[in-house]
Design a protein around this motif. Structure first.
Motif, PDB file in Angstrom:
ATOM      1  N   THR A  65      -1.482   4.764  -3.947  1.00 14.72           N
ATOM      2  CA  THR A  65      -1.000   4.474  -2.599  1.00 14.72           C
ATOM      3  C   THR A  65       0.149   5.424  -2.267  1.00 14.72           C
ATOM      4  O   THR A  65       0.475   6.326  -3.043  1.00 14.72           O
ATOM      5  CB  THR A  65      -0.509   3.018  -2.511  1.00 14.72           C
ATOM      6  N   LYS A  66       0.772   5.208  -1.116  1.00 13.22           N
ATOM      7  CA  LYS A  66       1.915   6.027  -0.719  1.00 13.22           C
ATOM      8  C   LYS A  66       3.212   5.544  -1.363  1.00 13.22           C
ATOM      9  O   LYS A  66       4.267   6.146  -1.167  1.00 13.22           O
ATOM     10  CB  LYS A  66       2.053   6.024   0.807  1.00 13.22           C
ATOM     11  N   LYS A  67       3.118   4.463  -2.112  1.00 12.18           N
ATOM     12  CA  LYS A  67       4.297   3.956  -2.806  1.00 12.18           C
ATOM     13  C   LYS A  67       4.690   4.909  -3.933  1.00 12.18           C
ATOM     14  O   LYS A  67       3.871   5.672  -4.436  1.00 12.18           O
ATOM     15  CB  LYS A  67       4.020   2.568  -3.383  1.00 12.18           C
ATOM     16  N   LYS A  68       5.934   4.835  -4.332  1.00 13.51           N
ATOM     17  CA  LYS A  68       6.428   5.663  -5.420  1.00 13.51           C
ATOM     18  C   LYS A  68       6.987   4.768  -6.513  1.00 13.51           C
ATOM     19  O   LYS A  68       7.767   3.851  -6.239  1.00 13.51           O
ATOM     20  CB  LYS A  68       7.511   6.623  -4.922  1.00 13.51           C
ATOM     21  N   HIS A 112      -2.218  15.742  -9.209  1.00 12.96           N
ATOM     22  CA  HIS A 112      -2.828  15.507  -7.898  1.00 12.96           C
ATOM     23  C   HIS A 112      -4.341  15.367  -8.039  1.00 12.96           C
ATOM     24  O   HIS A 112      -4.956  14.452  -7.464  1.00 12.96           O
ATOM     25  CB  HIS A 112      -2.489  16.658  -6.946  1.00 12.96           C
ATOM     26  N   GLU A 151      -3.065  -0.453  -8.086  1.00 12.12           N
ATOM     27  CA  GLU A 151      -2.458   0.583  -7.255  1.00 12.12           C
ATOM     28  C   GLU A 151      -2.086   1.815  -8.071  1.00 12.12           C
ATOM     29  O   GLU A 151      -1.536   2.782  -7.533  1.00 12.12           O
ATOM     30  CB  GLU A 151      -1.221   0.024  -6.553  1.00 12.12           C
TER      31      GLU A 151
END
Length: 212
Positions: free
Chosen positions: A24-27, A102, A131
């Motif tokens: 996800t876009k979470k870090k 990536h 996630e």
């Protein structure tokens, strides 16, 4: 967790080897970034997971606690036969890890989706879509997942094929927790994982009729 460690003078050993494998876009937040427990954290990492280098015994242990690092240094100097070739192999990855991870994240996301799609079509199965990382804990409609895993390997096949699962009970501290759960790792390509989920569905149908 950080508050409890600080209050009771405990150490947190943080295995953060999956922290870059996030879908996800979470870090992911590292325990080392929490100032109030900076002296109570020991971080461990591994190239074998981060860079998908299975068998490469290359990792690190990091702490801001100088006493811990001094003790670790003494221990590490006493080790023999360090994996020299693996150290050389991992150096380019450490210089430009983002380019490699990536691609890895994209691949694992596709594998995760294949597993979750396959599991969603199996009656009685429950699974949360992870996630990050490259495995999922799955609840099965059985009483004893360990017995089911053994049965699949020893007594079941679908066109001469079966699926190896890891019973999840051993991942819990609480007695009895995870008794009906298994761990599935995305170690195969997405098409093969989809096929494996189909075999799992067939196995559960046969097992429930035979054992339950």
């Amino acid at each position: 967790m950080a508050g409890i460690a600080k209050e009771r003078g405990l150490f947190i050993i943080a295995d953060e080897t999956y922290r870059e494998i996030v879908f996800t876009k979470k870090k992911a937040i590292s325990f080392l970034s929490l100032a109030k427990v900076r002296d109570n954290v020991v971080l461990v990492d591994s190239a074998s997971k981060r860079f998908n280098m299975c068998g490469a015994r290359i990792g690190c242990l990091v702490s801001r606690n100088k006493s811990i690092m001094a003790s670790v240094l003494k221990f590490s100097q006493g080790r023999l036969s360090s994996p020299f070739l693996e150290q050389l192999a991992v150096m380019p990855l450490l210089r430009n890890s983002g380019q490699f991870t990536h691609h890895l994240i994209h691949e694992y996301r596709g594998r995760r989706d294949a597993v979750i799609r396959g599991l969603s079509g199996i009656p009685g199965v429950s699974a949360y879509s992870p996630e990050g990382a490259f495995y999922v804990i799955v609840g099965l409609p059985v009483k004893d997942a360990d017995h089911f895993c053994q049965w699949m390997l020893q007594k079941f096949h679908y066109h001469e094929q079966t699926v190896m699962l890891a019973p999840a009970e051993g991942f819990y501290v609480t007695p009895g927790k995870g008794k009906n759960e298994v761990r599935i790792a995305y170690v195969l390509s997405a098409p093969k994982l989809s096929h494996a989920m189909m075999i799992l569905r067939r196995a559960l149908e046969v097992y429930i009729r035979a054992v339950h």
